[in-house]
Design a protein around this motif. Sequence first.
Motif, short mmCIF file in Angstrom:
data_model
loop_
_atom_site.label_atom_id
_atom_site.label_comp_id
_atom_site.label_asym_id
_atom_site.label_seq_id
_atom_site.Cartn_x
_atom_site.Cartn_y
_atom_site.Cartn_z
N ASN A 1 0.87 -1.19 0.00
CA ASN A 1 0.00 0.00 0.00
C ASN A 1 0.90 1.23 0.00
O ASN A 1 0.59 2.25 0.60
N LEU A 2 2.04 1.08 -0.68
CA LEU A 2 3.09 2.08 -0.63
C LEU A 2 2.62 3.46 -1.06
O LEU A 2 3.05 4.47 -0.53
N PHE A 3 1.70 3.51 -2.02
CA PHE A 3 1.21 4.80 -2.51
C PHE A 3 -0.23 5.07 -2.08
O PHE A 3 -0.90 5.92 -2.66
N ALA B 1 1.07 4.21 2.88
CA ALA B 1 2.49 4.35 2.58
C ALA B 1 3.35 3.27 3.23
O ALA B 1 4.46 3.53 3.66
N ALA B 2 2.84 2.05 3.28
CA ALA B 2 3.58 0.95 3.89
C ALA B 2 3.40 -0.32 3.09
O ALA B 2 2.52 -0.41 2.21
N GLU B 3 4.22 -1.32 3.40
CA GLU B 3 4.10 -2.64 2.83
C GLU B 3 4.09 -3.66 3.97
O GLU B 3 4.58 -3.39 5.07
N GLU C 1 7.82 -22.53 -11.70
CA GLU C 1 6.43 -22.88 -11.41
C GLU C 1 5.58 -21.62 -11.28
O GLU C 1 6.05 -20.57 -10.83
N ARG C 2 4.32 -21.74 -11.65
CA ARG C 2 3.40 -20.60 -11.59
C ARG C 2 2.52 -20.72 -10.36
O ARG C 2 1.95 -21.79 -10.09
N LEU C 3 2.42 -19.62 -9.63
CA LEU C 3 1.57 -19.54 -8.44
C LEU C 3 0.42 -18.58 -8.69
O LEU C 3 0.55 -17.62 -9.46
N ILE C 4 -0.68 -18.83 -8.02
CA ILE C 4 -1.85 -17.95 -8.07
C ILE C 4 -2.04 -17.34 -6.69
O ILE C 4 -2.10 -18.06 -5.69
N VAL C 5 -2.11 -16.02 -6.63
CA VAL C 5 -2.39 -15.30 -5.39
C VAL C 5 -3.77 -14.66 -5.53
O VAL C 5 -4.02 -13.89 -6.46
N SER C 6 -4.67 -15.01 -4.61
CA SER C 6 -6.04 -14.48 -4.62
C SER C 6 -6.24 -13.56 -3.43
O SER C 6 -5.94 -13.94 -2.29
N ILE C 7 -6.72 -12.36 -3.68
CA ILE C 7 -6.93 -11.35 -2.64
C ILE C 7 -8.39 -10.91 -2.68
O ILE C 7 -8.88 -10.47 -3.72
N TYR C 8 -9.06 -11.02 -1.54
CA TYR C 8 -10.44 -10.56 -1.46
C TYR C 8 -10.50 -9.25 -0.69
O TYR C 8 -10.09 -9.17 0.47
N ALA C 9 -10.98 -8.21 -1.36
CA ALA C 9 -11.20 -6.91 -0.73
C ALA C 9 -12.69 -6.75 -0.48
O ALA C 9 -13.46 -6.55 -1.43
N ALA C 10 -13.11 -6.85 0.78
CA ALA C 10 -14.53 -6.76 1.11
C ALA C 10 -15.01 -5.32 1.09
O ALA C 10 -16.06 -4.99 0.54
N LYS C 11 -14.20 -4.43 1.69
CA LYS C 11 -14.58 -3.03 1.78
C LYS C 11 -14.04 -2.26 0.57
O LYS C 11 -13.00 -2.62 0.01
N PRO C 12 -14.69 -1.18 0.18
CA PRO C 12 -14.20 -0.38 -0.95
C PRO C 12 -12.79 0.16 -0.67
O PRO C 12 -12.52 0.67 0.42
N SER C 13 -11.92 0.02 -1.62
CA SER C 13 -10.57 0.55 -1.50
C SER C 13 -10.46 1.85 -2.29
O SER C 13 -11.29 2.14 -3.15
N GLU C 14 -9.42 2.60 -2.01
CA GLU C 14 -9.07 3.70 -2.89
C GLU C 14 -8.36 3.12 -4.10
O GLU C 14 -8.15 1.91 -4.20
N LEU C 15 -7.98 3.97 -5.06
CA LEU C 15 -7.22 3.49 -6.19
C LEU C 15 -5.98 2.76 -5.69
O LEU C 15 -5.26 3.25 -4.82
N ALA C 16 -5.73 1.58 -6.25
CA ALA C 16 -4.73 0.68 -5.69
C ALA C 16 -3.32 1.03 -6.13
O ALA C 16 -3.09 1.41 -7.29
N THR C 17 -2.36 0.89 -5.21
CA THR C 17 -0.94 0.86 -5.56
C THR C 17 -0.76 -0.28 -6.57
O THR C 17 -1.28 -1.38 -6.38
N TRP C 18 0.00 -0.03 -7.64
CA TRP C 18 -0.04 -1.00 -8.74
C TRP C 18 1.25 -1.03 -9.55
O TRP C 18 2.14 -0.19 -9.38
N HIS C 19 1.32 -2.02 -10.43
CA HIS C 19 2.35 -2.09 -11.48
C HIS C 19 1.61 -2.22 -12.80
O HIS C 19 0.97 -3.25 -13.07
N PRO C 20 1.65 -1.20 -13.64
CA PRO C 20 0.79 -1.17 -14.83
C PRO C 20 1.04 -2.31 -15.81
O PRO C 20 0.10 -2.93 -16.31
N LEU C 21 2.30 -2.56 -16.14
CA LEU C 21 2.63 -3.41 -17.28
C LEU C 21 3.09 -4.78 -16.78
O LEU C 21 4.26 -5.12 -16.85
N SER C 22 2.15 -5.61 -16.32
CA SER C 22 2.56 -6.91 -15.79
C SER C 22 2.78 -7.93 -16.89
O SER C 22 3.43 -8.96 -16.67
N LEU C 23 2.23 -7.68 -18.09
CA LEU C 23 2.37 -8.59 -19.23
C LEU C 23 1.89 -10.00 -18.92
O LEU C 23 2.34 -10.98 -19.50
#
Length: 420
Positions: free
Chosen positions: A90-92, A134-136, A150-172
């Motif tokens: 949530n760095l940004f 501003a933390a991780e 090996e490929r892993l799947i990470v699933s995150i459930y956000a129940a409450k509304p978040s603000e615009l998320a800290t992100w990496h745009p170009l994950s390809l």
Amino acid sequence: MRNLTMGLDFIRPAKIGAFVLALAAAGCDDGSGGGDGAGDARWVAAWATSMMEPGAEIGELKSRSFSDETLRQTVTVTASGDRVRLRLSNLFGSQPLELAEVRVAKEQEPLVTAPGSDRQVRFAGRSGATIPAAAELLSDVVDLEVSEGERLIVSIYAAKPSELATWHPLSLTTHAVAAGNQAASQRLTEPSALTSAFWLAGVDVESAANDRVLVTFGDSITDGASSTIDGRRSYPDRLYARLQEGPETRSVAIVNHGLGGNRLLRDDIGPSGLSRFERDVLGTPGVTHAIVLIGINDIGMPGFVGPSEQVTADELIDGLETLADEARANGVKTFVGTIMPFEAAFPPYYSIEGEEIRQAVNTWIRDNEAYDGVIDFEAAVRDPEHPTRILAAFDSGDHLHPNDAGYQAMADAVPLSLFE
């Protein structure tokens, strides 16, 4: 950049000492030695990505918020071991981020978890996570055996509304989002595709087999812009494939800290290379080597934003020397890449004056003694008949970013002997 804060279980990513303190607070080994009876095992980065502020847009990509939704993201790990841990960012963020559930599993097929591999991820023993602004946050250890590639799947459930998320745009990589809490579901119901990464900043593995970690650091060219989505065709991906072929380099893990639009000297699209190097490179668990390829946006961006943003060759050289000095002081072997051709790219991004700066910086790079070595990416992709341009067979079409073949040529230009 805004000031970063740290709580007991949180990483203040700008500082290495805080990074290690956060791991100790979470009851984890800091990556410098074996932990919890694992013999010679230590924590190493197996996948990572650079995070940026949500307000910026990269082409048609832009950040988003999440509410009563499950975000499912796929990553490919480059280290093997019996245990993993996640780093969420949530760095940004400007307010605390509440995540109701996080899970990790092996991938059976795209975005479908393998039976028997799904694990709940806890944070200080709790099933949910609250990450301050501003933390991780580093997760508790998860017992899950993984192998290189090996490929892993990470699933995150956000129940409450978040603000615009800290992100990496170009994950390809194709990820997905679906309504409701489907974190534990093997297959999502009515998912929508995403090609950016949100909140997930790293996956570490406790490994006895991987004794070296290489970080590739730079801008969109390192990130892999214009390579095939889901094809793993960026130059770091292709370099990893080469490393896996050699018995003396098979134990090298690799993580990609390229960030599209990034500049070395100025914050703009993401924090500057100078300001994020300590976090993204020196803060990488187990890091031993780094490849630096950055500076073309410092040269080209002033064509769009005006002369007040112009830089000199000496300023870029000073910045590159600063990265080398920081790496050397932390015992990390670092190699610098020559800045690649860009004639005709995105007018007025390219200019004759910018080309002169690029040539001057490359002359310094080829002769420098600050780094442990030089990788001549320019020579690998330039047109021998027109050396200020990328070879047509390697050009994605924008005269700046390579295509898949160009990224392969870049990977082939890296001597594997650097890591033996």
